[in-house]
Design an enzyme around this catalytic site. Sequence first.
Site, PDB file in Angstrom:
ATOM      1  N   HIS A   1       0.799  -1.219   0.000  1.00 37.72           N
ATOM      2  CA  HIS A   1       0.000   0.000   0.000  1.00 37.72           C
ATOM      3  C   HIS A   1       0.835   1.273   0.000  1.00 37.72           C
ATOM      4  O   HIS A   1       0.295   2.368  -0.102  1.00 37.72           O
ATOM      5  CB  HIS A   1      -1.009  -0.032   1.160  1.00 37.72           C
ATOM      6  CG  HIS A   1      -2.184  -0.910   0.843  1.00 37.72           C
ATOM      7  ND1 HIS A   1      -3.292  -1.016   1.617  1.00 37.72           N
ATOM      8  CD2 HIS A   1      -2.410  -1.728  -0.214  1.00 37.72           C
ATOM      9  CE1 HIS A   1      -4.159  -1.864   1.072  1.00 37.72           C
ATOM     10  NE2 HIS A   1      -3.627  -2.319  -0.036  1.00 37.72           N
TER      11      HIS A   1
ATOM     12  N   SER B   1      -0.550  -1.126  -6.126  1.00 38.68           N
ATOM     13  CA  SER B   1      -0.353  -2.290  -6.976  1.00 38.68           C
ATOM     14  C   SER B   1       0.335  -1.913  -8.283  1.00 38.68           C
ATOM     15  O   SER B   1       0.117  -0.829  -8.813  1.00 38.68           O
ATOM     16  CB  SER B   1      -1.706  -2.922  -7.318  1.00 38.68           C
ATOM     17  OG  SER B   1      -2.276  -3.494  -6.178  1.00 38.68           O
TER      18      SER B   1
ATOM     19  N   LYS C   1     -14.445  -8.067  -7.812  1.00 41.83           N
ATOM     20  CA  LYS C   1     -13.625  -8.891  -8.701  1.00 41.83           C
ATOM     21  C   LYS C   1     -12.909  -9.992  -7.911  1.00 41.83           C
ATOM     22  O   LYS C   1     -12.927 -11.169  -8.296  1.00 41.83           O
ATOM     23  CB  LYS C   1     -12.603  -8.011  -9.422  1.00 41.83           C
ATOM     24  CG  LYS C   1     -11.854  -8.731 -10.522  1.00 41.83           C
ATOM     25  CD  LYS C   1     -11.184  -7.742 -11.465  1.00 41.83           C
ATOM     26  CE  LYS C   1     -10.527  -8.460 -12.614  1.00 41.83           C
ATOM     27  NZ  LYS C   1     -10.393  -7.598 -13.807  1.00 41.83           N
ATOM     28  N   ASP C   2     -12.289  -9.624  -6.787  1.00 39.10           N
ATOM     29  CA  ASP C   2     -11.612 -10.618  -5.941  1.00 39.10           C
ATOM     30  C   ASP C   2     -12.609 -11.651  -5.433  1.00 39.10           C
ATOM     31  O   ASP C   2     -12.333 -12.855  -5.427  1.00 39.10           O
ATOM     32  CB  ASP C   2     -10.940  -9.944  -4.739  1.00 39.10           C
ATOM     33  CG  ASP C   2      -9.609  -9.308  -5.115  1.00 39.10           C
ATOM     34  OD1 ASP C   2      -9.203  -9.434  -6.285  1.00 39.10           O
ATOM     35  OD2 ASP C   2      -8.982  -8.686  -4.238  1.00 39.10           O
TER      36      ASP C   2
END
Lengths: 423, 177
Positions: A216, A220, A244-245
């Site tokens: 963080h 990413s 999405k995850d």
Amino acid sequence: MSGQSTYTPGSGFARWFDERLPIMRLMHDSFVDFPNPRNLNYWWTFGGILSFLLVTQIITGIILAMHYTPHVDFAFGSVERIMRNVNYGWLIRYSHSVGASMFFLAVYIHMGRGLYYGSYKAPREILWILGVIIYLLMMATAFMGYVLPWGQMSFWGATVITNLFSAIPLIGTGVTEWLWGGFAIDNPTLNRFFSLHYLLPFMIVGVVILHIWALHVPGSNNPTGVSVKDKEDTLPFHPYYTVKDGFAVVVFMILFAYFIFFNPNILGDAVNYVPADPLSTPPHIVPEWYLLPFYAILRAIPDKLGGVVAMFGSIAVLAMLPWLDRSKVRSAVFRPIYKQFFWIFIIVFLILGYLGSQPPEGWYLLISRIATAWYFAHFFLILPLIGLLETPRPLPESITKSVLGSAAGGAPSGSAASPETKG
Amino acid sequence: MAQSDTVDETRRDFLFVATGAMGVVGIGAIAWPLIDQMNPDASVLSLSSIEVDFEAVEVGQAITVMWRGKPIFIRHRTAEEIRVAEETPLDILPDPETDMARIERSQWLIVIGICTHLGCIPKGQSIGDERGEYGGWFCPCHGSHYDTAGRIRKGPAPKNLYLPPYAFLTDTSIKIG
Ligand code: HEM
Ligand code: FES
């Protein structure tokens, strides 16, 4: 990317609490409003899948520990009792043993993603090294877990692996006997492995927290490898990436469930359903599938100490990767030569895995020597050289441009300000 | 003023170093029990000697006994096995040792039955076992061959099979350990 906090407490109590322990703020800024590149593909969901698997292993493990007896005379029987008598014991145990395999499957994909998209490069070196540490802890945890059912493969796998330390000059025998708590693998060994098998997953949790913290700071990486330039390159973590995850976790669970319910023992070795016998070595000792490539490297070297050094070196070299790859371009998408060698490396790794399951003779031995040489050459020779010789393809100006093409060039702010409207 | 400053500084340095040194000694003293607890304990060490009688073992046969959790191979060698072991030239051995140096009485070969590579138990104790290219033992784990004196001849193991400490009590019994 650790910008201003956007958390606004929703109630008087939340404000009162936030002033005293801003944990909700931390959660909000890390997992709700955290800006992520807008172009992440499904290879980026494996971090979420891994987190899910870690929690699964810990929950099923704590339950197993309620029924398991860490004693050489009772361990095998207690695992059988879990399977036959304990309510849903079979489900818990298969979830745990298959879960370990799924964990490694996911971590290999996760690491492969990092290799392909250059996620180990500046400014993410520490993030990458923390990942290598997690991987090492995972291997130690899984190895000790595999000893607990006290089957033939548990016992002889443990013998072979702990004997690796006897290759250390001078102090080797002392170290091995210290690990065993005796002159061979026996009850003291089983006891301490159980204790450590319980401990290490929580250490993994600790390193995972550091891993996410280190993630963080720069944020990413993404499939283009181009850094985020401004807000329009990003989307908030929630709902875009939570969904999405979450979707990826559910799809992964289908695979997981297939193994648990239809093929729970395919990934393990049947010999481990024979109780441990210190007087007879099974004819063919193989580790669990996820350790096979390193086992092949160990056996490829005809010298005991040399084999051990090569095996540990093959993992240690991963930690040096950020400094061995000299190319400034991160993503293999824009590195035509590296991309080819990446795939060759993956194939070599898979071949090593296959060879690890075969007896080390004849052709198998010859090929495992070539593959081992290639493994190291990839890091020490090929990567540094490609870094010097390769001409990367032109990089997109920004993440947004790479996603929206020239349309973004015309009206960058318009299209990105409300990405929600884009289908 | 200036003078007392320097005096203070050296005294502080001394106190600093002395405290640090005590701290290191203290941490070491605490760490050692935490490390040493993992070493073999008294009950494990006290199992360290056994007596074995092998009168019933015929020529060509072998038996395995446990000593300190390790298998001990006791082999009644044939005249041919003894001859081959004695005549093997030393310069072709990876870990050169004469047959004489490895035995007390030449018909009885007594070795620790643990492969010196990574600790598997070599095959060759029972009739019909594969005994490897040199007629002694064969370790199936990674393919080490031992000869009729328990010496490593081929494969990844670096050393000859280790010898346990033992002494003959009678012609056919020994005390190991
Ligand atoms: C990183 C997470 C973990 C991994 C990769 C892992 C891996 C493994 C593996 C491979 C086995 C052997 C499975 C078999 O063939 O039966 C095992 C067994 C076991 N694990 Fe874990 N484990 C993890 C976490 C935990 C935790 C947190 C606990 C306890 C709190 C635990 C308790 C046990 C117990 C009691 C067994 C023996 C029962 C059995 O064999 O099924 N594990 N573990
Ligand atoms: S343990 Fe015997 S050859 Fe490796």
